[in-house]
Design an enzyme around this catalytic site. Structure first.
Site, PDB file in Angstrom:
ATOM      1  N   GLU A   4       0.823  -1.214   0.000  1.00  0.00           N
ATOM      2  CA  GLU A   4       0.000   0.000   0.000  1.00  0.00           C
ATOM      3  C   GLU A   4       0.857   1.264   0.000  1.00  0.00           C
ATOM      4  O   GLU A   4       0.459   2.293  -0.535  1.00  0.00           O
ATOM      5  CB  GLU A   4      -0.957   0.015   1.196  1.00  0.00           C
ATOM      6  CG  GLU A   4      -2.095  -0.997   1.095  1.00  0.00           C
ATOM      7  CD  GLU A   4      -1.729  -2.364   1.664  1.00  0.00           C
ATOM      8  OE1 GLU A   4      -0.546  -2.581   2.001  1.00  0.00           O
ATOM      9  OE2 GLU A   4      -2.631  -3.222   1.769  1.00  0.00           O
TER      10      GLU A   4
ATOM     11  N   PHE B 216     -11.968  -6.780  13.835  1.00  0.00           N
ATOM     12  CA  PHE B 216     -10.879  -7.311  13.015  1.00  0.00           C
ATOM     13  C   PHE B 216     -10.501  -6.284  11.942  1.00  0.00           C
ATOM     14  O   PHE B 216     -11.346  -5.767  11.240  1.00  0.00           O
ATOM     15  CB  PHE B 216     -11.300  -8.634  12.362  1.00  0.00           C
ATOM     16  CG  PHE B 216     -10.230  -9.182  11.455  1.00  0.00           C
ATOM     17  CD1 PHE B 216      -8.992  -9.555  11.970  1.00  0.00           C
ATOM     18  CD2 PHE B 216     -10.447  -9.293  10.092  1.00  0.00           C
ATOM     19  CE1 PHE B 216      -7.997 -10.032  11.130  1.00  0.00           C
ATOM     20  CE2 PHE B 216      -9.450  -9.775   9.257  1.00  0.00           C
ATOM     21  CZ  PHE B 216      -8.227 -10.147   9.772  1.00  0.00           C
ATOM     22  N   GLN B 217      -9.218  -5.999  11.863  1.00  0.00           N
ATOM     23  CA  GLN B 217      -8.665  -5.035  10.905  1.00  0.00           C
ATOM     24  C   GLN B 217      -9.272  -3.646  11.036  1.00  0.00           C
ATOM     25  O   GLN B 217      -9.455  -2.947  10.055  1.00  0.00           O
ATOM     26  CB  GLN B 217      -8.768  -5.570   9.475  1.00  0.00           C
ATOM     27  CG  GLN B 217      -7.906  -6.811   9.304  1.00  0.00           C
ATOM     28  CD  GLN B 217      -7.582  -7.139   7.868  1.00  0.00           C
ATOM     29  OE1 GLN B 217      -8.401  -6.940   6.988  1.00  0.00           O
ATOM     30  NE2 GLN B 217      -6.381  -7.654   7.636  1.00  0.00           N
TER      31      GLN B 217
ATOM     32  N   LYS C 148     -17.573  -0.450   5.479  1.00  0.00           N
ATOM     33  CA  LYS C 148     -18.078  -1.430   4.523  1.00  0.00           C
ATOM     34  C   LYS C 148     -19.571  -1.266   4.256  1.00  0.00           C
ATOM     35  O   LYS C 148     -20.016  -1.361   3.114  1.00  0.00           O
ATOM     36  CB  LYS C 148     -17.789  -2.847   5.037  1.00  0.00           C
ATOM     37  CG  LYS C 148     -18.206  -3.912   4.031  1.00  0.00           C
ATOM     38  CD  LYS C 148     -17.631  -5.267   4.343  1.00  0.00           C
ATOM     39  CE  LYS C 148     -17.916  -6.206   3.176  1.00  0.00           C
ATOM     40  NZ  LYS C 148     -17.268  -7.500   3.330  1.00  0.00           N
TER      41      LYS C 148
ATOM     42  N   MET D 118      24.443   8.537   2.451  1.00  0.00           N
ATOM     43  CA  MET D 118      24.338   9.869   3.039  1.00  0.00           C
ATOM     44  C   MET D 118      24.624   9.834   4.542  1.00  0.00           C
ATOM     45  O   MET D 118      25.269  10.732   5.082  1.00  0.00           O
ATOM     46  CB  MET D 118      22.952  10.457   2.772  1.00  0.00           C
ATOM     47  CG  MET D 118      22.797  11.881   3.250  1.00  0.00           C
ATOM     48  SD  MET D 118      24.036  12.981   2.526  1.00  0.00           S
ATOM     49  CE  MET D 118      23.121  13.639   1.141  1.00  0.00           C
TER      50      MET D 118
HETATM   51  C1  LIG Z   1      12.476   5.668   5.397  1.00  0.00           C
HETATM   52  C2  LIG Z   1      13.748   6.329   5.772  1.00  0.00           C
HETATM   53  N1  LIG Z   1      14.522   5.793   6.734  1.00  0.00           N
HETATM   54  C3  LIG Z   1      15.691   6.389   7.068  1.00  0.00           C
HETATM   55  C4  LIG Z   1      16.105   7.531   6.454  1.00  0.00           C
HETATM   56  C5  LIG Z   1      17.416   8.208   6.854  1.00  0.00           C
HETATM   57  N2  LIG Z   1      18.329   8.219   5.697  1.00  0.00           N
HETATM   58  C6  LIG Z   1      18.507   9.288   4.930  1.00  0.00           C
HETATM   59  S1  LIG Z   1      19.550   9.024   3.659  1.00  0.00           S
HETATM   60  C7  LIG Z   1      19.828   7.443   4.145  1.00  0.00           C
HETATM   61  C8  LIG Z   1      20.754   6.560   3.386  1.00  0.00           C
HETATM   62  C9  LIG Z   1      20.223   6.212   2.054  1.00  0.00           C
HETATM   63  O1  LIG Z   1      21.040   5.214   1.513  1.00  0.00           O
HETATM   64  P1  LIG Z   1      20.952   4.797   0.005  1.00  0.00           P
HETATM   65  O2  LIG Z   1      19.552   4.611  -0.399  1.00  0.00           O
HETATM   66  O3  LIG Z   1      21.872   3.672  -0.243  1.00  0.00           O
HETATM   67  O4  LIG Z   1      21.413   6.104  -0.750  1.00  0.00           O
HETATM   68  P2  LIG Z   1      22.842   6.837  -0.822  1.00  0.00           P
HETATM   69  O5  LIG Z   1      22.822   7.900   0.203  1.00  0.00           O
HETATM   70  O6  LIG Z   1      23.894   5.822  -0.576  1.00  0.00           O
HETATM   71  O7  LIG Z   1      22.856   7.380  -2.201  1.00  0.00           O
HETATM   72  C10 LIG Z   1      19.105   7.149   5.305  1.00  0.00           C
HETATM   73  C11 LIG Z   1      19.145   5.875   6.025  1.00  0.00           C
HETATM   74  C12 LIG Z   1      15.238   8.067   5.474  1.00  0.00           C
HETATM   75  N3  LIG Z   1      15.537   9.194   4.830  1.00  0.00           N
HETATM   76  N4  LIG Z   1      14.097   7.438   5.132  1.00  0.00           N
END
Ligand SMILES: Cc1ncc(C[n+]2csc(CCOP(=O)(O)OP(=O)(O)O)c2C)c(N)n1
Lengths: 578, 163
Positions: free
Chosen positions: A50, A112-113, A162, A477
């Site tokens: 979803e 439920f749900q 529903k 990052m």
């Molecule tokens: C759902 C979610 N969880 C955690 C984060 C924190 N976060 C920001 S950037 C990042 C790393 C992303 O890694 P990747 O997708 O490999 O991209 P890269 O930075 O290596 O290009 C994280 C964990 C986020 N932005 N979104």
């Protein structure tokens, strides 16, 4: 003649001009899904989660400008939409999300749900409804689309028990809606606009900051006219990319935490900021007390709460960006005649000096694949005529920095919430809206795994999205912050060299998987991928140490930027994964 | 500074939680909140007492206005207005203080609305100062229970407070 709530729902969607929606079935929405089985004019795309459905609807909305629609079941189906809804809310994207609910009689019984999705999403929707009576359904649908897509757009949720889907009522589609407590201001105050026009004429170092509001109000043309006429340079927030042509000579690219040197310098030196459809997010301003110390600020936004929320404003103009700029351009054309080129000469010179001093660049000589190189090549090969979605992290920033967005609605990226896992489903949504366009998700190896299941949706529905994974084997990052601010202690950011094998994953989904491990393979892989009329995963094994620059450390002033070390450090070897 | 904000809202399911959610979600204070229907049953009025500097109060009023169910927001503090609050105070005085309690109630134009062998319940209406004063005076006599309605406010007709 009376028809069922489910029929009213679908008829209402059709009256709103909806042709596509995204969704996932379950117990309480079975009656609606049953009708969809024979439905010709309304296509539901079954996603694999979803969250994917909502992001796909969001990508559809960003690419087309029309409200995206998602339909899911109650309980877990509904709670799975929350991240998608919050993502859309932060970026002001119009969505109508329809969730099934347990029968009205059971609401509150922990049936439920059952989940109180109206309560859960209250803070992350623009508005939400629980429909208790089938007689209210048509009007509710009309109001939902109206609220979602007018004023400052946003997601609206409709919770549908529903028994409302089975109950019967006459179908009366209202021609128009009037909600007495909802009256967005569209026309800007003429006096303020005139003041602003004169202020622009007087300014020595004016700068336009364009945000997402330029795109949502369809004001790219008006903005270009303003900038060209008055010769004012333009920088964009991440949400504003595409609102002004990135290749235009007046463009300074993006500003803020990973903005260009020249954009951030210009902000700090400017004597007049013209902020258009943006909200001075902390990623844009950096340290707020040190932001634009010499500038007066004109702020145009449709949402009064955006104005004077974070920064002082000299001329506030509440209104629709498109209408305000149209009036402003007219005022300037007729009342404020200046030899613009001449007036702006010194400022233009200063800006081009900054551009020369620190252009956007990276190590072109390196043998390893630099992610910026991949993005640049995507731009060259597509001639900028693609729709780019992104995941979140370094991949997103490189995609923002090294691809030039010349047109609005070609850049789909989760700005406010920064939702990893957004890009693939968003790309699918955009591809459904524009079957003949090249749609590319620029991804990280972390983010892509957050909604990787949607590859099935792409394959099965013949939506040939391309995913360029900038694979650095890290949550890049976060790793960058750890390297710079946490003494290279890479706590829980290391992913894996070979798990998963993205090429094999693609193949398992009956998509195409390609890999580039050397720089020389990048262009051939891209060319091949773009020539294939099926979904493709491209696994680019990039330099894991590459960082996003310039970088303004969190909490610093935006001209306090870090740049790559001038001396090249020897490449580090990563120890093997245990 | 303290502000009394009057909010006219559509009398719809969930509207109270939209308002209170706005305050909690954005970290604004609520000192008191009272809700009731207006003459028009479809409309309720909420009177909210909040504190914050001018920036915050400006944001609060704008954010309230932005809520779809909000019809009108008035910062009463900017207008000449009347504020009232009602309290019910249950006192259990010693035998020798009983007369004094009744006398105080009378001075403050309160009413004894319930009494038992050990307690009196007094109803008092007034502005903040008056209520603070009676509470101070009754406290030594032994306040057993204390409930207040929260402030309600209404603008005076015709006169604007000079700037
Ligand atoms: C759902 C979610 N969880 C955690 C984060 C924190 N976060 C920001 S950037 C990042 C790393 C992303 O890694 P990747 O997708 O490999 O991209 P890269 O930075 O290596 O290009 C994280 C964990 C986020 N932005 N979104």
């Amino acid at each position: 003649m009376k028809i069922s709530g489910s029929e009213i729902l679908l008829e209402s969607l059709k009256k709103e001009g909806v042709r596509h929606m995204f969704g996932y079935p379950g117990g309480v929405v079975l009656n609606i899904f049953d009708l969809l089985h024979d439905e010709k004019d309304l296509q539901l795309i079954l996603t694999r989660h979803e969250q994917g459905a909502v992001h796909a609807a969001d990508g559809y909305a960003r690419a087309t400008g029309k409200a995206g629609v998602a339909l899911v079941t109650s309980g877990p189906g509904a709670t799975n939409t929350v991240t998608g809804i919050a993502t859309a809310a932060m970026d002001s994207i119009p969505l109508v999300v329809i969730t099934g609910q347990v029968p009205t009689m059971l609401i509150g019984n922990d049936a439920f749900q059952e989940a109180d999705i109206v309560g859960i999403t209250r803070p992350c929707t623009k508005y939400n409804f629980l429909v208790k009576d089938v007689n209210d359904l048509a009007l509710t649908m009309k109001e939902a689309f109206h609220i979602a897509s007018t004023g400052r757009p946003g997601p609206v949720l409709i919770d549908l028990p529903k028994d409302v889907t089975t109950g019967k009522a006459e179908f009366h589609w209202p021609d128009s809606v009037k909600i007495r407590s909802y009256n967005p201001t569209y026309e800007g105050n003429k006096y303020m606009i005139t003041q602003a026009a004169h202020m622009i004429a007087k300014a020595k170092k004016p700068l336009i900051i364009a945000g997402g509001g330029v795109i949502s109000s369809g004001a790219a043309k008006e903005l270009t006219e303003l900038a060209e006429m008055t010769q004012v340079p333009v920088t964009m927030t991440m949400m504003g990319l595409g609102g002004f042509p990135g290749t235009h000579k007046l463009s300074l690219g993006m500003l803020g935490m990973h903005g260009t040197y020249y954009a951030n310098k210009a902000v700090q030196d400017s004597d007049l900021l013209i902020a258009i459809g943006m909200r001075f997010d902390d990623r844009v301003t950096g340290k707020i007390d040190a932001f634009a110390p010499h500038a007066k600020i004109i702020h145009i936004d449709i949402d009064p709460t955006s104005i004077r929320k974070n920064v002082r404003v000299d001329i506030p103009i509440v209104g629709d960006v498109n209408r305000v700029l149209t009036v402003m351009n007219k005022v300037i054309r007729e009342e404020v005649k200046e030899p613009w080129e001449e007036v702006r000469k010194a400022w233009a010179k200063q800006i081009s000096a900054w551009k020369k001093e620190r252009p956007m660049t990276y190590d072109h000589e390196a043998d390893v694949i630099k992610p910026q190189y991949v993005v640049e090549k995507i731009f060259e090969l597509t001639k900028g005529d693609a729709i780019i979605a992104t995941e979140v992290g370094q991949n997103q920033m490189w995609a923002a920095q090294f691809y030039q967005y010349d047109k609005p609605r070609t850049w789909l990226s989760s700005g406010g919430l920064g939702t990893m896992g957004y890009g693939l489903p968003a790309a699918i949504g955009a591809q459904l809206a524009f079957p003949n366009k090249l749609v590319i998700d620029i991804a990280g190896d972390g983010s892509i795994q957050m909604n990787i299941q949607e590859l099935a949706t792409a394959v099965i529905n013949k939506l040939p999205v391309k995913v360029a994974i900038l694979n650095n084997r890290f949550l890049g990052m976060v790793r960058q912050w750890q390297e710079l601010f946490y003494q290279e202690r890479y706590s829980h950011t290391r992913l894996d060299e070979s798990v998963p094998d993205f090429v094999k994953i693609a193949e398992a989904y009956n998509a195409v998987g390609l890999r580039a491990t050397k720089k020389s393979e990048v262009v051939p892989v891209l060319k091949e991928a773009f020539s294939i009329k099926r979904p493709v995963f491209m696994d680019f094994m990039i330099d894991w140490q590459e960082k996003v620059y310039p970088m303004v450390p969190a909490g610093a002033a935006i001209d306090n930027m870090l740049f790559p070390e001038e001396k090249k450090k020897p490449e580090k070897k990563l120890r093997a994964v245990k | 500074m303290r502000h009394t904000i009057s909010v006219l809202v559509e009398n719809k399911f969930g509207v109270l939680s939209r308002i209170s959610g706005l305050f909690s979600g954005r970290g604004y204070n609520i000192e008191s909140l009272s809700v009731g229907e207006t003459i028009d049953q479809k409309v309720s009025v909420m009177t909210i007492v909040t504190t914050g500097d001018d920036w915050i109060v400006e944001q609060i009023t704008k954010q309230l206005n932005k809520l779809i169910d909000v019809i009108k927001v008035v910062d009463m503090t900017e207008l000449d207005h009347v504020e009232r609050e009602m309290v019910l105070i249950k006192v259990s005085p010693r035998q020798e203080d009983k007369a004094e309690v009744l006398r105080l109630a009378e001075i403050f134009r309160g009413r004894v609305v319930d009494s038992s062998t050990k307690t009196y319940t007094i109803e008092i209406t007034g502005d903040e100062k008056k209520i603070a004063a009676i509470v101070e005076l009754l406290r030594p006599m032994g306040i057993k229970e204390f409930v207040r309605t929260g402030k309600i406010a209404i603008a005076r007709e015709g006169i604007k407070k000079p700037q």
